[in-house]
Structure formats: structure tokens, C-alpha cells
Design a protein around this motif. Structure first.
Motif, PDB file in Angstrom:
ATOM      1  N   ALA A  12       1.164  -1.490  -0.408  1.00  0.00           N
ATOM      2  CA  ALA A  12      -0.327  -0.232  -0.255  1.00  0.00           C
ATOM      3  C   ALA A  12       0.841   1.157  -0.349  1.00  0.00           C
ATOM      4  CB  ALA A  12      -0.985   0.050   1.446  1.00  0.00           C
ATOM      5  N   HIS A  13       1.895   1.279   0.945  1.00  0.00           N
ATOM      6  CA  HIS A  13       3.125   2.007   0.918  1.00  0.00           C
ATOM      7  C   HIS A  13       3.414   2.303  -0.730  1.00  0.00           C
ATOM      8  CE1 HIS A  13       6.299   5.369   2.137  1.00  0.00           C
ATOM      9  NE2 HIS A  13       6.948   3.821   1.392  1.00  0.00           N
ATOM     10  N   LEU A  14       3.864   1.971  -1.419  1.00  0.00           N
ATOM     11  CA  LEU A  14       4.356   1.393  -1.961  1.00  0.00           C
ATOM     12  C   LEU A  14       2.886   2.327  -3.998  1.00  0.00           C
ATOM     13  CD1 LEU A  14       6.715   1.151  -5.183  1.00  0.00           C
ATOM     14  CD2 LEU A  14       5.280  -1.653  -5.589  1.00  0.00           C
ATOM     15  N   LEU A  15       2.493   2.033  -3.475  1.00  0.00           N
ATOM     16  CA  LEU A  15       1.350   2.848  -4.933  1.00  0.00           C
ATOM     17  C   LEU A  15       0.940   3.568  -4.100  1.00  0.00           C
ATOM     18  CD1 LEU A  15      -1.022  -0.979  -4.889  1.00  0.00           C
ATOM     19  CD2 LEU A  15       0.434   0.154  -6.443  1.00  0.00           C
ATOM     20  N   ARG A  16       1.059   4.380  -2.678  1.00  0.00           N
ATOM     21  CA  ARG A  16       0.176   5.858  -2.333  1.00  0.00           C
ATOM     22  C   ARG A  16       1.569   6.463  -3.096  1.00  0.00           C
ATOM     23  NH1 ARG A  16      -0.751   3.300   2.388  1.00  0.00           N
ATOM     24  NH2 ARG A  16       1.801   3.942   3.764  1.00  0.00           N
ATOM     25  N   ALA A  19       1.934   6.188  -7.389  1.00  0.00           N
ATOM     26  CA  ALA A  19       1.241   5.438  -7.900  1.00  0.00           C
ATOM     27  C   ALA A  19      -0.250   6.343  -7.081  1.00  0.00           C
ATOM     28  CB  ALA A  19       0.668   4.415  -7.674  1.00  0.00           C
ATOM     29  N   PHE A  20      -0.728   7.488  -6.686  1.00  0.00           N
ATOM     30  CA  PHE A  20      -1.614   8.071  -6.082  1.00  0.00           C
ATOM     31  C   PHE A  20      -2.426   7.144  -5.217  1.00  0.00           C
ATOM     32  CE2 PHE A  20       0.409  10.463  -9.676  1.00  0.00           C
ATOM     33  CZ  PHE A  20       0.372  11.846  -8.863  1.00  0.00           C
ATOM     34  N   GLY A  21      -1.983   6.178  -4.033  1.00  0.00           N
ATOM     35  CA  GLY A  21      -2.732   5.581  -3.449  1.00  0.00           C
ATOM     36  C   GLY A  21      -3.080   4.454  -4.538  1.00  0.00           C
ATOM     37  N   GLY A  22      -3.479   2.833  -4.099  1.00  0.00           N
ATOM     38  CA  GLY A  22      -4.448   2.025  -4.668  1.00  0.00           C
ATOM     39  C   GLY A  22      -5.597   1.397  -3.895  1.00  0.00           C
ATOM     40  N   VAL A 302      -6.813  13.332  -4.651  1.00  0.00           N
ATOM     41  CA  VAL A 302      -6.386  11.938  -5.578  1.00  0.00           C
ATOM     42  C   VAL A 302      -6.689  10.586  -5.360  1.00  0.00           C
ATOM     43  CG1 VAL A 302      -4.745  11.069  -7.650  1.00  0.00           C
ATOM     44  CG2 VAL A 302      -5.624  13.622  -7.657  1.00  0.00           C
ATOM     45  N   ILE A 303      -5.645  10.573  -3.856  1.00  0.00           N
ATOM     46  CA  ILE A 303      -5.688   9.549  -3.485  1.00  0.00           C
ATOM     47  C   ILE A 303      -6.490   9.156  -2.676  1.00  0.00           C
ATOM     48  CG2 ILE A 303      -4.641   8.286  -0.905  1.00  0.00           C
ATOM     49  CD1 ILE A 303      -1.506   9.698  -1.927  1.00  0.00           C
ATOM     50  N   GLY A 304      -6.876  10.574  -2.061  1.00  0.00           N
ATOM     51  CA  GLY A 304      -8.885   9.808  -1.277  1.00  0.00           C
ATOM     52  C   GLY A 304      -9.739   9.074  -2.906  1.00  0.00           C
ATOM     53  N   ALA A 305     -10.407   9.847  -3.950  1.00  0.00           N
ATOM     54  CA  ALA A 305     -10.333   9.367  -4.959  1.00  0.00           C
ATOM     55  C   ALA A 305     -10.166   8.546  -5.537  1.00  0.00           C
ATOM     56  CB  ALA A 305     -10.394  10.951  -6.097  1.00  0.00           C
ATOM     57  N   ARG A 306      -9.108   7.810  -5.167  1.00  0.00           N
ATOM     58  CA  ARG A 306      -8.826   6.471  -6.318  1.00  0.00           C
ATOM     59  C   ARG A 306      -9.100   5.367  -4.873  1.00  0.00           C
ATOM     60  NH1 ARG A 306      -5.360   4.637  -9.513  1.00  0.00           N
ATOM     61  NH2 ARG A 306      -4.361   3.514  -8.599  1.00  0.00           N
ATOM     62  N   ARG A 388      -8.630  -0.334   6.719  1.00  0.00           N
ATOM     63  CA  ARG A 388      -7.133  -0.885   6.302  1.00  0.00           C
ATOM     64  C   ARG A 388      -7.787  -0.755   4.448  1.00  0.00           C
ATOM     65  NH1 ARG A 388      -8.608  -7.973   4.304  1.00  0.00           N
ATOM     66  NH2 ARG A 388      -6.314  -7.935   3.153  1.00  0.00           N
ATOM     67  N   ARG A 389      -7.967  -0.124   3.859  1.00  0.00           N
ATOM     68  CA  ARG A 389      -9.057   0.157   2.557  1.00  0.00           C
ATOM     69  C   ARG A 389      -8.514   1.627   2.263  1.00  0.00           C
ATOM     70  NH1 ARG A 389      -6.932  -5.311   0.701  1.00  0.00           N
ATOM     71  NH2 ARG A 389      -8.758  -5.872  -0.248  1.00  0.00           N
ATOM     72  N   LEU A 390      -8.578   2.406   3.113  1.00  0.00           N
ATOM     73  CA  LEU A 390      -8.306   3.820   3.344  1.00  0.00           C
ATOM     74  C   LEU A 390      -6.462   3.944   3.606  1.00  0.00           C
ATOM     75  CD1 LEU A 390     -11.407   4.970   3.730  1.00  0.00           C
ATOM     76  CD2 LEU A 390     -10.400   4.604   1.895  1.00  0.00           C
ATOM     77  N   GLY A 391      -5.835   2.919   3.954  1.00  0.00           N
ATOM     78  CA  GLY A 391      -4.692   3.199   4.133  1.00  0.00           C
ATOM     79  C   GLY A 391      -3.454   1.937   4.278  1.00  0.00           C
TER      80      GLY A 391
END
Length: 439
Positions: A12-16, A19-22, A302-306, A388-391
Motif C-alpha cells: 500500500a505504501h508503494l502505491l501511495r 501511484a497516487f494510492g491503490g 487524488v489518493i482519496g478519490a482513487r 484497512r482499505r483507506l490505509g
């Protein structure tokens, strides 16, 4: 070399960061892939088709002759692109070669430059810088289109050395003047207010004298200046340090940066090689990196929206307004040094705007799509799923308890419309948490 524990938290850290969050599905896939493959998928994006994204963008009928139109176009790309690292790197390059519509004036020229950054998102920095030097928006922004051998304009040469390639302390005033002379005659053809201007080299305007630049003497032109500057170890340090701070953490040890600088310069200034090395490094997943950077207005929205899987066509306008209120207007940095970072984004007014933005994102949030068939028997299970899904976010017991009490003050989960309202409210609360303002 320290080993890297590959798990949901690190995926999740990599994608944040890259990639603006996963989404939940993307994080699960990254865990399954393993670190090397997860990074390779992000960074080798050239073969990933963008037809669906292009159709989506076309459906919005945005006015790409206005600042708001091109900013919304880019926001939608950041949220929906199947090549998220391409957009992450485009944002990095926009800040690095900071150019503002406040002076360039035409949105069309800013969009051309934005696509230039996208084209070189993981390309050779030396080639990018040569093309940036010929970009019409940059020629206008730093006045190089007016530079003639009789009166060389030093603006571009100075910023090229100070901000774009070497950094302070690694060049002299005579180097600036030599660079300025090398870029004389680099101008454009077309009307001064035309969006269709193209680069033009006018030999009669160019200074063909011998120039002493960084200890090398010759009849250098602009291409030569860029190649010489980007071959310096100081350049490797500048780009490696800036990209490391962007993706990992601030104020890294110099020995760490020197290692990445050598990798980058040995590759011929290949950004793909540098980014891959950073994203696969132990430093990337250290305690110093996890949840330690403050989300910029772009990252917050953007991370919030994704992560919330938003699909509303109101997202572009909502995000553009929110980012601007928080102090970041895409395509309009405050000056040639770009935006400040970190705690500069956190003020009382900005925090209030972030909470309001979180509420707007939650308003358009579809809990059914987000939950995707999951069922919960207790309010704690639902809260933990959202965290979990937002972190994944690991909250103190008191903070987690407040979320549970909000969802089910009576101790039992509501149902029907009341449950949807609570789920949207829960998303709003999590995106407003102090812990969620970092990434």
C-alpha cells in the motif's frame, strides 16, 4: 543490505508514493506479485493501453483552452490512468521545471509542456531537458525567446544550472553567462499570442564565439550546455536527491544519495533506472519512510478519490477548487522554484478545506462498490475494513473507538439508508483524521 518484508502495509505504501494510492484490489495484487514485479508493472507502463481513459476524458467535453479545463483533464488522468506512475512522474517534472500560466497565459501551451513531461516521465533526463529548453511555454516563462547575441538573456541559463541540473554552489557567474550565450537565437515562430507557435533557431541571433563552461571551452550551443551539465556528478546528486525526497523521505543521508546518483549517471540519466532503484530500495520501506510525508493538495484529493473508487463527473471541478483553496493550482506554481512541501501544506485554513474536501468526496462515494460484497457482523469489523482499505491505518484504541461509536452508537450496525449514511460519514471521518494527512 537490509531485507524488505513484503506485505500489505508495504504494498500500500508503494502505491501511495508511486501511484497516487491503490484500491483494495490493486494492493492485493501487488502483495501477490511481490516487490520486484509490483515495481516493474508500475514502471514499465508503455505497453498498457489508454483507450478507456482517452474515451472517458473525451466524454467530459472539457475546454482545453482554459486553465480549469486543462487542470481538470490532468486530475482525471491522475485518478483514472492505468499508468499511474506516468502521472506521478509528470507531476514531479511539472514541479521541477516549474512553469506558470500566469506568465505563459495560454492553456494550450501549458498542455503541450505537460504532454512533454508525460512523454519523458521515465525517459532520459538529458533528452528531456534539451526538449524543455525548446518548449514554447518555457521559452516564454524564462524569456529566452528574446535572447540575442548582442544582449544574451541570463534567466534561462541561470535557472537551468541552479534549479534544473546542478544546484547552488556547483557553477560560477561566468558559467551562467556562457550558458546564456549558448542559448541565444533559441526562439519561436508564430504570433506572440498564438497557441500554434513552434521552436525556431535563428542562426543570425546566435553567439558563435568560444565559451568557457564548467571548465570546457568550445563554440557551445544549448544542446552542448545541457549535455555537459547533466554529465556532472553534482547533477546526479541533485536529481537523485530530489526524486528520493519526493518518493521516500526528506533529508536523506548523503551517502545514500551518492549511491543513487551513480546509478542514475551510469544509466545515462535514465529516470526509469533511477526510480526503479529507489522503489526497490530498503530505504523506501523503512520506518523513516512510512506515513512520514504530508500529503500535498494533489495527493490528498487524488489518493482519496482513487481509494474510494469515485466515478462522478463532478470530481474534476471539485478537486481543482479544493487544490486551489489549499494553495496548489496545477499549471500555476508560485515561481520557478515550484511549490514548498511538507508542513507548508498544513495550516488551519488548509486543514478546514481538507475536511470539507473529504466531505465532498464522501458525498459521491458508493459504499456498495467499495465494500464489494463484504459483510460485517459488528461495527468494529466495518471500521477495520475501512481503515484497512483507506490505509492500512493502525489507529490508537481511543480513535478507533470513536469511529465505532459514530457508526453504531447503540452498539449495533444500522441498515438500509441509515447504514449508507454512516458509511459515507465514516469515509469522511477517516479522510479527515490527522493520520490520513500523511502518506
Amino acid at each position: 543490505m537490509a531485507s524488505i518484508a513484503w506485505n500489505e502495509q508495504n504494498a500500500a505504501h508503494l502505491l501511495r508514493r508511486a501511484a497516487f494510492g491503490g484500491t483494495g484490489a490493486e494492493i492485493d495484487q501487488a502483495v501477490q506479485d511481490g516487490l520486484d514485479l509490483a515495481v516493474d508493472k508500475l514502471i514499465n507502463f508503455e505497453s498498457i493501453p489508454t483507450g478507456t481513459l482517452d474515451s472517458r476524458l473525451a466524454s467530459y467535453n472539457l475546454d482545453l483552452t482554459t486553465l480549469q479545463g486543462i487542470a481538470q483533464w490532468w486530475i482525471y488522468r491522475m485518478v483514472y490512468s492505468p499508468r499511474p506512475l506516468e502521472e506521478r512522474m509528470t507531476l514531479f517534472l511539472h514541479d521541477h521545471f516549474a512553469t506558470a500560466i500566469s506568465k505563459v497565459r495560454l492553456a494550450e501551451l501549458m498542455l503541450v509542456q505537460n504532454n512533454l513531461f508525460r512523454r519523458y516521465a521515465t525517459g532520459k533526463f538529458v533528452d528531456l531537458t534539451i526538449d524543455v529548453s525548446k518548449d514554447i511555454a518555457m521559452l516564454v516563462w524564462l524569456d529566452n525567446y528574446t535572447s540575442r547575441k548582442e544582449h544574451p538573456n541570463e534567466n534561462y541559463g541561470r535557472e537551468l544550472l541552479e534549479l534544473f541540473t546542478l544546484g547552488q554552489g556547483y557553477y560560477s557567474e561566468p558559467d551562467v553567462f556562457s550558458a546564456a550565450k549558448a542559448f541565444t537565437g533559441w526562439t519561436y515562430k508564430g504570433g506572440d499570442r498564438s497557441p500554434d507557435r513552434t521552436f525556431l533557431f535563428v542562426d543570425a541571433y546566435h553567439d558563435h564565439t568560444q565559451k568557457d563552461f564548467l571548465g570546457r571551452v568550445g563554440d557551445w550551443n544549448g544542446d552542448d550546455i545541457v549535455r555537459i551539465a547533466t554529465g556532472e556528478f553534482a547533477h546526479g546528486r541533485l536529481i537523485a536527491g530530489k526524486l528520493f525526497s519526493y518518493l521516500v523521505y526528506d533529508s536523506p543521508d548523503q551517502t545514500v544519495i551518492d549511491n543513487f546518483a551513480r546509478i542514475y549517471l551510469d544509466s545515462g540519466t535514465d529516470l526509469k533506472v533511477l526510480v526503479a532503484a529507489i522503489l526497490k530500495s530498503p530505504e523506501m520501506y523503512s520506518a523513516q519512510a512510512l506515513w512520514t510525508k504530508v500529503k500535498s493538495p494533489v495527493d490528498h484529493t487524488v489518493i482519496g478519490a482513487r481509494q474510494l473508487l469515485l466515478t462522478t463527473d463532478k470530481l474534476g471541478r471539485l478537486s481543482f477548487n479544493a487544490m486551489s483553496l489549499e494553495g496548489l493550482t496545477l499549471f500555476n506554481p508560485p515561481d520557478v522554484s515550484g511549490w514548498d512541501d511538507g508542513l507548508a501544506w498544513i495550516s488551519a485554513g488548509a486543514l478546514l478545506t481538507r475536511m470539507n474536501t473529504a466531505g465532498s468526496l464522501a458525498f459521491y462515494f458508493d459504499p456498495a462498490a467499495f465494500i464489494a460484497g463484504q459483510s460485517f457482523t459488528t461495527p468494529g469489523q466495518m471500521v477495520d475494513f475501512f481503515l484497512r482499505r483507506l490505509g492500512p491505518l493502525d489507529l490508537a484504541a481511543g480513535s478507533r473507538g470513536q469511529l465505532i461509536n459514530y457508526v453504531a452508537p447503540s452498539g449495533s450496525l444500522p441498515n438500509g439508508t441509515a447504514l449508507l449514511t454512516k458509511q459515507r460519514g465514516l469515509a469522511h471521518m477517516i479522510l479527515s483524521l490527522p493520520e490520513w494527512q500523511t502518506y
